[in-house]
Write a protein that holds these residues in place. Structure first.
Motif: not given
Ligand SMILES: [Fe+2]
Length: 273
Positions: A40-50
């Motif tokens: 689930d790369l999308k969730a990890a990318r969102c976290f990185g931006q948060e």
């Protein structure tokens, strides 16, 4: 720059489209990996931006030594949240810890394929890798962005010290050194970039197939670029452990403490500065 492309099959094995591609990946020390459907790369990318936001609680994670915590590096543009595996449960949300464990699976699949190709007998893989190939060793899961307020290189030229690095970057900037020239590694949609590190080069040196540790850097990011985010996973040996070099007969032909190898690499790195 067209790098070879691999994928992870249903048996969790690293597979290249052709043996020629696989040979090239080993020689270069870098390749693309198709993002597995279960990651689930999308969730990890969102976290990185948060975590970048000014009110993000993740900014308050303390520094643990030089390498972990919320860190702004002084010698390049990287600001990052970096944590080793044993701290993931404490600081990362559950889905990010799970994401890290999935990257563990990818790291193990990569290192096992390197060992398979090396001809080193399987019963020695765990010992040679200080436990990493069977799920131990050290893993970092880092979320990085590039602070364009500093007019520096994004990341200075270096080789990675560990076994395997897994990278997801949202924008261009990664370059690898080939015959003295730095070449762009384009972002390939739906793919991660994987490169080998010095510790893996070290333990395969006396085998049938060693892997290269490639010199790479990140170009200076400016405020006109989109903010460059990266998720970086490092598969490393334990700092207080040892690395062993076996040949295909299973004879131990060399060894080093991890500390000694990393000190040597540090001296080499200062030559780039
Ligand atoms: Fe690196």
């Amino acid at each position: 720059m067209n790098l070879p492309i691999a994928f992870i099959d249903e048996a969790n094995k690293l597979v290249f489209e052709s043996s020629k591609d696989q040979v090239r990946a080993w020689e270069l020390g870098i390749f693309y990996l198709k993002v597995p459907s279960w990651l689930d790369l999308k969730a990890a990318r969102c976290f990185g931006q948060e975590i970048l936001k000014a009110d993000s609680p993740y900014r308050d994670i303390p520094q643990y030594g030089d390498l972990e915590g919320f860190i702004s590096l002084e010698n390049n543009q990287q600001t990052k949240l970096a944590l080793r595996r044993h701290r993931w449960d404490e600081h990362y949300p559950t889905e990010i810890t799970q994401f890290g464990r999935q990257l563990d699976d990818i790291g193990v699949a990569v290192i096992r394929e390197v060992f398979r190709q090396s001809g080193i007998p399987e019963e020695l893989w765990t010992e040679a890798s200080g436990g990493y190939s069977s799920g131990q060793g050290t893993a970092f899961l880092n979320f990085v962005h590039y602070d364009t307020a500093h007019p520096d290189l994004g990341l200075r030229p270096h080789t990675d010290y560990g076994f395997v690095t897994i990278l997801d970057a949202t924008s261009p900037g990664l370059q690898i050194e080939l015959e003295g020239q730095f070449c762009d590694v384009p972002v390939l949609d739906g793919h991660l970039v994987i490169n080998f590190g010095e510790a893996l080069n070290f333990i395969t040196q006396h085998s049938n197939r060693s892997v290269a540790a490639i010199v790479h850097r990140v170009t200076s990011q400016t405020s006109s670029n989109p903010v460059r985010h990266g998720i970086v996973y490092f598969a490393n040996p334990d700092l207080d452990g040892a690395l062993k070099q076996f040949d295909v007969q299973g004879r131990e032909v060399g060894s080093s403490s991890v500390g000694d190898l990393f000190t040597l690499l540090e001296q080499k790195l200062t030559n780039y500065k």
